[in-house]
Design an enzyme around this catalytic site. Structure first.
Site, mmCIF file in Angstrom:
data_model
loop_
_atom_site.group_PDB
_atom_site.id
_atom_site.type_symbol
_atom_site.label_atom_id
_atom_site.label_comp_id
_atom_site.label_asym_id
_atom_site.label_seq_id
_atom_site.Cartn_x
_atom_site.Cartn_y
_atom_site.Cartn_z
ATOM 1 N N ARG A 46 0.855 -1.205 0.000
ATOM 2 C CA ARG A 46 0.000 0.000 0.000
ATOM 3 C C ARG A 46 0.885 1.247 0.000
ATOM 4 N NH1 ARG A 46 -1.651 1.781 4.574
ATOM 5 N NH2 ARG A 46 -2.266 -0.221 5.464
ATOM 6 N N TYR A 98 -17.272 15.730 -14.728
ATOM 7 C CA TYR A 98 -17.814 14.371 -14.837
ATOM 8 C C TYR A 98 -18.811 14.112 -13.686
ATOM 9 C CZ TYR A 98 -17.739 9.305 -14.191
ATOM 10 O OH TYR A 98 -18.095 8.009 -13.995
ATOM 11 N N ASP A 170 -8.559 17.827 -14.688
ATOM 12 C CA ASP A 170 -8.822 16.461 -15.143
ATOM 13 C C ASP A 170 -8.466 16.421 -16.632
ATOM 14 O OD1 ASP A 170 -10.000 14.112 -16.131
ATOM 15 O OD2 ASP A 170 -11.607 14.155 -14.648
ATOM 16 N N LYS A 195 -9.436 5.191 -19.230
ATOM 17 C CA LYS A 195 -9.824 5.616 -20.562
ATOM 18 C C LYS A 195 -8.627 5.540 -21.525
ATOM 19 C CE LYS A 195 -13.735 6.184 -18.602
ATOM 20 N NZ LYS A 195 -13.768 7.022 -17.448
HETATM 21 C C1 PLP Z 1 -13.424 12.944 -17.249
HETATM 22 C C2 PLP Z 1 -13.551 11.812 -16.282
HETATM 23 N N1 PLP Z 1 -12.971 11.920 -15.074
HETATM 24 C C3 PLP Z 1 -13.057 10.922 -14.164
HETATM 25 C C4 PLP Z 1 -13.761 9.762 -14.419
HETATM 26 C C5 PLP Z 1 -13.845 8.691 -13.373
HETATM 27 O O1 PLP Z 1 -12.958 7.662 -13.649
HETATM 28 P P1 PLP Z 1 -13.189 6.114 -13.246
HETATM 29 O O2 PLP Z 1 -14.434 5.671 -13.937
HETATM 30 O O3 PLP Z 1 -11.947 5.460 -13.726
HETATM 31 O O4 PLP Z 1 -13.345 6.082 -11.760
HETATM 32 C C6 PLP Z 1 -14.371 9.606 -15.671
HETATM 33 C C7 PLP Z 1 -15.123 8.370 -15.986
HETATM 34 O O5 PLP Z 1 -15.848 8.311 -16.955
HETATM 35 C C8 PLP Z 1 -14.261 10.657 -16.621
HETATM 36 O O6 PLP Z 1 -14.833 10.566 -17.839
#
Ligand code: PLP
Length: 380
Positions: A46, A98, A170, A195
């Site tokens: 961890r 998101y 992000d 992604k």
């Molecule tokens: C722009 C964006 N940020 C964060 C996330 C969250 O990521 P995760 O689904 O890997 O937890 C997503 C998921 O679709 C996303 O599109």
């Protein structure tokens, strides 16, 4: 070195013990300590693991950062970064974030006294006016999910610096080969590595990257304390996926521009959101801060009924949540990624009932266009 070379070098790290060109999967939760008083570099996974360390260094290198951290999901990365704040702190958050980020802010962090105000990051005067004495950071996502709204990263970071605030970005939709927020003044970059970084719809992963030593200490403390680290097998798959990031993004974003241009000319399509299009509201800023418009676009077919017909008619893209895979993915944000928002909140962010999001994969774009053409022909 250019990005494509950096990507390969950062993910091809020779194993010091064997010379293997791929980092071994160190499936060990604990590490033997030879000295009673002085422990080695690793003691418990961890806190640190040699496989994860290579993955963390790779994502840091790609973003042009000093410190990288890998988490079990994108939401684990975002939540952990937001946990560096304390009760009484206030955050300014782009209204285009998101749905999961929206949820953690509105239903979890608020219970712990970390408050937020949603702002339109394209209106810098409004962002500045929303700053309070206890504001600590501005959180942005650009281009945003799902309407691809573009935020001027450098301008937000400059505003934040003037007010002694951090900027968190992000960068999921662009990936570091198309956009490098740290170089534009951002303090912390976060990713859903699920992604484009991993790129094969096979793992969940998250990343946080910073250049600042003190911020890195704070993020590491939360990573170790909260414990939402990325497992080693998934780290291996992430490293393997990243190797093709450059070529994947180049092919998919070229196809996305071609499809967006074509969709714009279709009578059944009322709106195309893609910052690579010259007529797009975000195009000028996108062209200044990113290589191109990326591999995701969204478009409106006028109504939920039409969105349903199209989703049921297309044969190539997978109708599913997520994005950034080798396969094209069609999703319906009002019921999928942004279902957390009420219809009114969705509308305020441009998420209309006829909106579909298209993550362009690696199929031949001529086939994708033909598939869309036969689907659009069925709309009322
Ligand atoms: C722009 C964006 N940020 C964060 C996330 C969250 O990521 P995760 O689904 O890997 O937890 C997503 C998921 O679709 C996303 O599109």
């Amino acid at each position: 070195m250019h990005d494509w070379t950096t990507i390969i070098k950062a993910t091809t790290v020779k194993d010091p013990a064997s010379g293997a060109v791929n980092t071994p999967i160190h499936l060990s939760s604990t590490f033997y300590q030879a000295d009673f008083d002085h422990f080695g570099e690793f003691d418990y996974s961890r806190s640190g693991n040699p496989t994860r360390q290579v993955g963390e260094a790779a994502v840091a290198t790609l973003e042009g950062g000093k410190h990288g951290f890998l988490f079990s999901t994108g939401m684990a990365a975002i939540s952990s970064v937001l946990e560096i704040f304390s009760q009484g702190d206030h955050l300014l958050v782009s209204k285009f974030v998101y749905g999961g980020t929206f949820r953690i802010l509105t239903e979890v962090l608020n219970r712990f006294g970390i408050t937020h105000t949603f702002v339109d990051p394209t209106d810098l005067a409004a962002v500045e006016a929303a700053i309070r004495p206890n504001t600590r950071a501005i959180y942005i996502e650009t281009p945003s999910n799902p309407v691809l709204a573009v935020t001027d990263i450098g301008a937000v970071a400059e505003l934040a610096r003037r007010h002694n605030l951090l900027t968190i970005a992000d960068n999921t939709f662009m990936s570091p080969v198309l956009q490098k927020p740290l170089a534009l003044g951002v303090d912390i970059v976060v990713h859903s590595a699920t992604k484009f970084l991993s790129g094969h719809s096979d793992i969940l992963a998250g990343a946080a990257i910073t250049n600042d030593d003190a911020l890195a200490d704070r993020i590491y403390f939360i990573q170790n304390a909260f414990g939402a680290t990325l497992g080693v097998t998934d780290t291996f798959l992430l490293l393997r996926g990243i190797k093709t990031l450059g070529v994947r993004m180049a092919a998919s974003s070229k196809a996305a521009l071609a499809l967006a241009t074509w969709l714009q000319a279709q009578p059944q399509v009322t709106r195309v959101c893609y910052p690579g299009l010259e007529g797009d509201a975000g195009h000028a800023i996108q062209a200044k801060q990113a290589v191109n418009g990326g591999a995701v676009l969204s478009f409106d077919v006028g109504s939920e009924a039409n969105a349903r017909i199209l989703a049921e008619s297309l044969t190539i893209p997978e109708f599913s949540v997520s994005l950034g895979g080798a396969e094209s993915i069609l999703s319906y944000p009002p019921k999928m990624s942004h279902a957390e928002m009420s219809p009114a909140e969705q509308l305020a962010c441009g998420i209309t009932p006829g909106l579909l999001r298209f993550s362009v994969g690696l199929e031949d774009p001529r086939d994708l266009q033909a598939d869309l053409a036969q689907g659009l022909a069925k709309l009322k």
